[in-house]
Design an enzyme around this catalytic site. Structure first.
Site, PDB file in Angstrom:
ATOM      1  N   PHE A  83      64.242 105.679  82.088  1.00 42.04           N
ATOM      2  CA  PHE A  83      65.215 105.700  80.990  1.00 42.04           C
ATOM      3  C   PHE A  83      64.549 105.226  79.688  1.00 42.04           C
ATOM      4  CE2 PHE A  83      68.529 103.317  78.568  1.00 42.04           C
ATOM      5  CZ  PHE A  83      69.227 104.437  78.126  1.00 42.04           C
ATOM      6  N   GLN A  84      64.689 106.000  78.651  1.00 39.08           N
ATOM      7  CA  GLN A  84      64.124 105.714  77.328  1.00 39.08           C
ATOM      8  C   GLN A  84      62.612 105.524  77.352  1.00 39.08           C
ATOM      9  OE1 GLN A  84      66.652 102.668  75.465  1.00 39.08           O
ATOM     10  NE2 GLN A  84      67.923 104.353  74.695  1.00 39.08           N
ATOM     11  N   GLU A 144      65.654 103.444  62.564  1.00 38.38           N
ATOM     12  CA  GLU A 144      64.272 102.948  62.715  1.00 38.38           C
ATOM     13  C   GLU A 144      63.313 103.526  61.679  1.00 38.38           C
ATOM     14  OE1 GLU A 144      66.168 103.958  65.218  1.00 38.38           O
ATOM     15  OE2 GLU A 144      66.111 102.488  66.846  1.00 38.38           O
ATOM     16  N   MET A 199      62.402 120.702  43.792  1.00 40.65           N
ATOM     17  CA  MET A 199      60.996 121.093  43.914  1.00 40.65           C
ATOM     18  C   MET A 199      60.877 122.394  44.700  1.00 40.65           C
ATOM     19  SD  MET A 199      58.076 120.495  42.896  1.00 40.65           S
ATOM     20  CE  MET A 199      57.494 118.881  42.404  1.00 40.65           C
ATOM     21  N   LYS A 224      58.404  96.124  78.957  1.00 44.46           N
ATOM     22  CA  LYS A 224      59.419  95.073  79.068  1.00 44.46           C
ATOM     23  C   LYS A 224      58.947  93.913  79.943  1.00 44.46           C
ATOM     24  CE  LYS A 224      64.362  94.454  79.487  1.00 44.46           C
ATOM     25  NZ  LYS A 224      65.651  95.106  79.639  1.00 44.46           N
TER      26      LYS A 224
END
Ligand SMILES: Cc1cc2nc3c(=O)[nH]c(=O)nc-3n(C[C@H](O)[C@H](O)[C@H](O)COP(=O)(O)OP(=O)(O)OC[C@H]3O[C@@H](n4cnc5c(N)ncnc54)[C@H](O)[C@@H]3O)c2cc1C
Ligand SMILES: Cc1ncc(C[n+]2csc(CCOP(=O)(O)OP(=O)(O)O)c2C)c(N)n1
Ligand SMILES: [Mg+2]
Length: 591
Positions: free
Chosen positions: A131-132, A69, A500, A181
Site C-alpha cells: 500500500f502506497q 506536496e 505565453m 517505516k
C-alpha cells in the site's frame, strides 16, 4: 520561531556525551536540528507517522503543513533560493512522493540545495506492491543530485550528514532521503551527529587552476570587444561582490541570464540587461559581436544562445568558469575552461589583475562602448506607457518597481509572459531577490515560493507576480498562508489567456489559438476572501498605483490583486525558435 544557539546545541547533542537509545525518527529529527534547520515544509501520511511523532516532541524546528506536496517542495526551494540555506521538505510514501516530483525536478534544473525526506513502506514490504509503495529512488534518480534509501537506522545520522553535504557543496542540488517505516520506528544507539563527512567518490573542486586563470587574464586584458556573461552560479556561489569588483576594475559590459538577475546591479550603466530569447538588443548583440567572452556560472542554455549554428558564426574566445566540469563545452566549445567555485576563481583573477601591469585597451574599449550605446539607444523595452484605456502588464511591474526599489523586497514569479515582464521591468540590484523557475519553467511556483520566503523573512515585503493560469496551479496554498501568518502580496497579471502559449500560437502557429483560453475563471476577489484574505479587482491604468499602495499598507494581510491587463500584449524582444539571438522581433510591427 527564533531558536537560540544553545537550544539548538542541546537539541542535537547527546546528553552528557552518553549513547542514547533512540528511534530512527528521533535520530532524523536530531540530524535536522544539528544541521541548523529552522523550517520544514511537509504533509503527513502512514509511512512518516513516526517522524511526525518525533516532530511533535521537539520545538526548535517549525513544521509548515502545506495543502499539496508539490507546494512543500516549492516553498522549501524558495526559502533556499532566498537565504542560501538548504531547504527541507518532508513527504509520505507513494502519492506524497509522486506529488513532490515536480518540485524536486524544478529545484534540480536550477541547482538549488535541498533535502527531501520521503517515507517508504517497511523494508520487508519493498517490491511487493505494498500500500502506497512507489520506487522513490528509481522515480527521482534523473531529477536529483543524489538519492539514498536508508535500510538500517544505524546509517541514518551519517546519511543525513552526507545528504546535506552533497546538497550544498559543489554544484548544489536536491537530495532525496527515502526512509522506510521500520527504519523510522526501530531503536538504535545514537552517539551524536557526525561532525565530519568523507566520500572518496565525491570531492568537488573549489580552487581554479592557476595556469588557466592566468591564460584567461591575458585574453581578457587584450580583448577589443570583451563581454562578461553571468548566471545563476554567481548567486549560488555568493560571489556578487567579487563580480562587482571585477567589472569595476575592467570597465567591461556585463549581462545576466534570467537566473542570474541581481548578480550584478541592474541600475549600473555597465549592465546591458538580461540576454537570450527575451533579452535586450544590446545584451544579445554584444554576445554575438564580442571577441572575448567571460562566462561566469552560466550554462549556455538554449534560451540564451539561440540557434547554435548562428551563435558559432562569429569567432570569439570563450573563458568559462563553472564548478561543474560537465557544464563545460556541453553546448558550445570553450577555449579556456576553469573548473572551480566562482568566488574563489574571481578572487584569484582579481588579484592577478591588480598585480598585472597590463591594462585594458582604452581606445578599443571606448569604441566598443560606442557601438553598445548605439544598440541601447533603440530602447527595446519601450511600450505604450501612456495608455489610459487598458492596463499594460509592463506598467504594473514598472510601477511596482518604482514604488519598492528602495524597500526590502523579494519578487517571486510563476511562468509565462508575466515572468518575462517581471524579469525585464523589475530592475534587480541585489542578489537572491528574484525567485523564479528558469530551467524547468514550472507554473505554480509563485505562491509557494513567496510563502516560503515570507516565513524566513517576516520583515521583508514579498510580492508574487503571476498569471491567472499559473496561479491556479498551487492556489490552495492561500490556506497555508493564513494558517502560518505569511502575508504575501499577489499581483496577478490577468490577461485571460495562457498568454505565453497564445503568443507562440500567434507568432508560430498562424494564430490558431488551440486551448490557450480559459472560458471559465474563478472570481479571484471572492476566492481570496474565501481563504480569509483581501481581494482587489483593478481594471483601469489609473488604479494600478493606488491599489499597490493600499495593498502595501495592509502589512499583515495577504492581498490578491487581480489586474485585468491587455489580453493580446506580447513579450518583446523575442527570438523565435531556431533563430539566432540577434534575429529579434522587436514589436508587433515585426510580425
Ligand atoms: C518562459 C521562459 C523564458 C525564458 N527566457 C529566458 C531568456 O530570455 N534569457 C535567459 O537567460 N533565460 C531564459 N529562461 C531561463 C532558461 O531556461 C535557463 O533557466 C537559464 O537561462 C539558465 O541560467 P544560467 O545559465 O544562469 O544557469 P543556472 O541554471 O543558474 O546554472 C548555474 C550554472 O552555474 C554553475 N554553478 C553553480 N554554483 C557554482 C559555483 N559556486 N561556482 C561556479 N559555478 C557554479 C552550475 O554548475 C551551472 O552550470 C527562460 C525560462 C522560461 C521558463
Ligand atoms: C506546469 C506547466 N504546465 C504547462 C506549462 C507551459 N506553459 C508555459 S507558460 C504557460 C501559460 C501561462 O499562463 P499564465 O499563468 O496565465 O501566464 P501568462 O503567460 O498569461 O502571463 C504555459 C501553459 C508550464 N510551463 N508549466
Ligand atoms: Mg495569463
Amino acid at each position: 520561531m527564533e531558536i537560540s544557539k544553545a537550544e539548538l546545541a542541546s537539541a542535537a547533542a547527546v546528553t552528557g556525551g552518553q549513547t542514547q537509545e533512540l528511534m530512527g525518527a528521533e535520530v532524523l529529527v536530531k540530524a535536522l536540528q544539528a544541521e541548523g534547520v529552522k523550517y520544514v515544509w511537509g504533509y503527513p501520511g502512514g509511512a512518516v507517522l513516526y517522524i511526525y511523532d518525533a516532530f511533535y516532541k521537539q520545538d526548535t524546528i517549525q513544521h509548515v503543513l502545506v495543502r499539496h506536496e508539490q507546494a512543500a517542495v516549492h516553498a522549501a526551494d524558495g526559502y533556499a533560493r532566498a537565504t542560501g540555506d538548504v531547504g527541507v521538505a518532508l513527504v509520505t510514501s507513494g502519492p506524497g512522493l509522486t506529488n513532490a516530483v515536480t518540485g524536486i525536478a524544478t529545484a534540480y534544473m536550477d541547482s538549488i540545495p535541498m533535502v527531501i525526506i520521503s517515507g517508504q513502506v517497511p523494508t520487508a514490504a519493498i517490491g511487493l506492491d505494498a500500500f502506497q509503495e512507489c520506487d522513490t529512488v528509481g522515480i527521482t534518480r534523473p531529477i536529483v543530485k543524489h538519492n539514498f534509501l536508508v535500510k538500517d537506522p544505524k546509517d541514518l545520522a551519517m546519511t543525513m550528514k552526507k545528504a546535506f553535504h552533497i546538497a550544498r557543496s559543489g554544484r548544489p542540488g536536491p537530495v532525496v532521503v527515502d526512509v522506510p517505516k521500520d527504519v523510522s520506528f526501530k531503536k538504535v544507539s545514537y552517539n551524536g551527529y557526525p561532525d565530519k563527512v568523507e566520500m572518496r567518490s565525491y570531492n568537488p573542486v573549489r580552487k581554479g587552476h592557476g595556469g588557466q586563470i592566468r591564460k584567461a587574464l591575458q585574453l581578457l586584458l587584450n580583448a577589443k570587444r570583451p563581454y562578461i556573461y553571468t548566471g545563476g552560479g554567481v548567486l549560488l556561489g555568493n560571489a556578487t561582490n567579487e563580480l562587482r569588483t571585477l567589472v569595476d576594475l575592467l570597465g567591461y559590459p556585463v549581462t545576466n541570464t534570467l537566473m542570474g538577475l541581481g548578480a550584478y546591479p541592474a541600475s549600473d550603466r555597465k549592465f546591458l540587461g538580461m540576454l537570450g530569447m527575451h533579452g535586450t538588443i544590446e545584451a544579445n548583440n554584444a554576445m554575438q559581436s564580442c571577441d572575448v567572452l567571460l562566462a561566469v556560472g552560466a550554462r549556455f542554455d538554449d534560451r540564451v544562445i539561440g540557434n547554435p549554428k548562428h551563435f558559432a558564426q562569429n569567432e570569439r574566445k570563450i573563458i568559462h568558469i563553472d564548478i561543474d566540469p560537465s557544464s563545460i563545452s556541453k553546448r558550445v566549445r570553450v577555449d579556456i575552461p576553469i573548473v572551480g567555485d566562482v568566488k574563489d576563481v574571481l578572487t584569484e583573477l582579481i588579484s592577478m589583475i591588480k598585480e598585472s601591469s597590463t591594462r585594458p585597451d582604452a581606445a578599443a574599449l571606448s569604441s566598443w562602448w560606442d557601438t553598445i550605446e548605439g544598440w541601447r539607444s533603440k530602447d527595446c523595452l519601450k511600450y505604450d506607457r501612456g495608455n489610459k484605456d487598458v492596463i499594460k502588464p509592463q506598467y504594473v511591474v514598472e510601477t511596482l518597481w518604482n514604488m519598492t526599489k528602495d524597500a526590502d523586497t523579494y519578487i517571486t514569479s510563476d511562468v509565462g509572459q508575466h515572468q518575462m515582464w517581471a524579469a525585464q521591468y523589475y530592475r534587480f540590484d541585489e542578489p537572491r531577490r528574484w525567485i523564479n523557475s528558469g530551467g524547468l519553467g514550472t507554473m505554480g511556483v509563485g505562491i509557494p515560493y513567496a510563502m516560503g520566503i515570507k516565513l524566513a523573512k517576516p520583515e521583508s515585503e514579498v510580492f508574487c507576480i503571476t498569471g491567472e493560469g499559473s496561479v491556479q496551479m498551487c492556489i490552495q496554498e492561500l490556506s497555508t498562508c493564513l494558517q502560518y501568518n505569511t502575508p504575501i502580496k499577489i499581483c496577478s497579471l490577468n490577461n485571460r489567456y495562457l498568454g505565453m502559449v497564445r503568443q507562440w500560437q500567434e507568432i508560430e502557429y498562424s494564430g490558431r489559438y488551440s486551448h490557450s483560453y480559459m472560458d471559465a475563471l474563478p472570481n479571484f476577489v471572492k476566492l481570496a476572501e474565501a481563504y480569509g484574505h483581501v481581494g482587489m479587482l483593478i481594471e483601469r491604468p489609473q488604479d494600478v498605483e493606488p491599489a499597490l499602495r493600499e495593498a502595501r499598507k495592509l502589512k499583515d494581510r495577504t492581498v490578491f490583486m487581480d489586474f485585468r491587463t491587455d489580453p493580446t500584449e506580447n513579450v518583446f524582444p523575442m527570438v523565435k525558435a531556431g533563430m539566432g539571438i540577434t534575429e529579434m522581433l522587436l514589436g508587433s510591427e515585426d510580425l
